[in-house]
Design a protein around this motif. Structure first.
Motif, PDB file in Angstrom:
ATOM      1  N   THR A  73      45.573 -12.604 -37.176  1.00  9.88           N
ATOM      2  CA  THR A  73      44.158 -12.297 -37.364  1.00  9.88           C
ATOM      3  C   THR A  73      43.299 -13.147 -36.440  1.00  9.88           C
ATOM      4  O   THR A  73      42.378 -12.640 -35.790  1.00  9.88           O
ATOM      5  N   GLN A  74      43.603 -14.427 -36.359  1.00  6.00           N
ATOM      6  CA  GLN A  74      42.834 -15.314 -35.484  1.00  6.00           C
ATOM      7  C   GLN A  74      43.001 -14.930 -34.014  1.00  6.00           C
ATOM      8  O   GLN A  74      42.027 -14.932 -33.251  1.00  6.00           O
ATOM      9  N   LEU A  75      44.221 -14.604 -33.615  1.00  5.18           N
ATOM     10  CA  LEU A  75      44.459 -14.165 -32.235  1.00  5.18           C
ATOM     11  C   LEU A  75      43.678 -12.898 -31.912  1.00  5.18           C
ATOM     12  O   LEU A  75      43.125 -12.758 -30.820  1.00  5.18           O
ATOM     13  N   THR A  76      43.628 -11.986 -32.864  1.00  5.03           N
ATOM     14  CA  THR A  76      42.879 -10.748 -32.671  1.00  5.03           C
ATOM     15  C   THR A  76      41.393 -11.046 -32.511  1.00  5.03           C
ATOM     16  O   THR A  76      40.741 -10.509 -31.610  1.00  5.03           O
ATOM     17  N   LEU A  77      40.858 -11.914 -33.367  1.00  3.43           N
ATOM     18  CA  LEU A  77      39.440 -12.276 -33.275  1.00  3.43           C
ATOM     19  C   LEU A  77      39.121 -12.951 -31.946  1.00  3.43           C
ATOM     20  O   LEU A  77      38.115 -12.643 -31.303  1.00  3.43           O
ATOM     21  N   VAL A  78      39.991 -13.866 -31.525  1.00  2.34           N
ATOM     22  CA  VAL A  78      39.780 -14.572 -30.261  1.00  2.34           C
ATOM     23  C   VAL A  78      39.838 -13.602 -29.088  1.00  2.34           C
ATOM     24  O   VAL A  78      39.014 -13.659 -28.166  1.00  2.34           O
ATOM     25  N   SER A  79      40.805 -12.701 -29.122  1.00  2.00           N
ATOM     26  CA  SER A  79      40.942 -11.719 -28.046  1.00  2.00           C
ATOM     27  C   SER A  79      39.713 -10.814 -27.966  1.00  2.00           C
ATOM     28  O   SER A  79      39.198 -10.541 -26.870  1.00  2.00           O
ATOM     29  N   ASN A  80      39.236 -10.358 -29.120  1.00  2.54           N
ATOM     30  CA  ASN A  80      38.045  -9.509 -29.144  1.00  2.54           C
ATOM     31  C   ASN A  80      36.826 -10.260 -28.625  1.00  2.54           C
ATOM     32  O   ASN A  80      36.025  -9.710 -27.863  1.00  2.54           O
ATOM     33  N   LYS A  81      36.676 -11.516 -29.023  1.00  7.74           N
ATOM     34  CA  LYS A  81      35.539 -12.327 -28.571  1.00  7.74           C
ATOM     35  C   LYS A  81      35.626 -12.552 -27.062  1.00  7.74           C
ATOM     36  O   LYS A  81      34.628 -12.465 -26.352  1.00  7.74           O
ATOM     37  N   LYS A  82      36.818 -12.832 -26.576  1.00  5.87           N
ATOM     38  CA  LYS A  82      37.014 -13.048 -25.139  1.00  5.87           C
ATOM     39  C   LYS A  82      36.622 -11.797 -24.354  1.00  5.87           C
ATOM     40  O   LYS A  82      35.909 -11.884 -23.342  1.00  5.87           O
ATOM     41  N   ASN A  83      37.059 -10.632 -24.824  1.00  4.90           N
ATOM     42  CA  ASN A  83      36.706  -9.381 -24.151  1.00  4.90           C
ATOM     43  C   ASN A  83      35.212  -9.148 -24.160  1.00  4.90           C
ATOM     44  O   ASN A  83      34.629  -8.702 -23.163  1.00  4.90           O
TER      45      ASN A  83
END
Length: 66
Positions: free
Chosen positions: A28-38
């Motif tokens: 979940t955290q990786l997904t949130l970080v990836s979305n924020k980065k994009n």
């Protein structure tokens, strides 16, 4: 028939049902970080375009005033 959800990490598939609660939290955290980065990369692209546009307009303005 419903296919079980899987997550792929480094080319290896893992069944979501086999993952620990901590692993799921990390996903979940990786997904949130990836979305924020994009999102930030898209914002940087917009700002770069605005910067280029303002620079072009300034150069044009400076030529008019020569």
């Amino acid at each position: 028939m419903t296919e079980e959800k899987k997550v792929t990490i480094d080319g290896k598939d893992y069944k979501v049902s086999d993952l620990s609660e901590d692993a799921m939290k990390l996903i979940t955290q990786l997904t949130l970080v990836s979305n924020k980065k994009n999102s930030l990369l898209q914002e940087i692209d917009i700002l770069d375009r605005a910067n280029n546009s303002y620079t072009t307009m300034l150069k044009s303005e400076l030529k008019i005033n020569e």
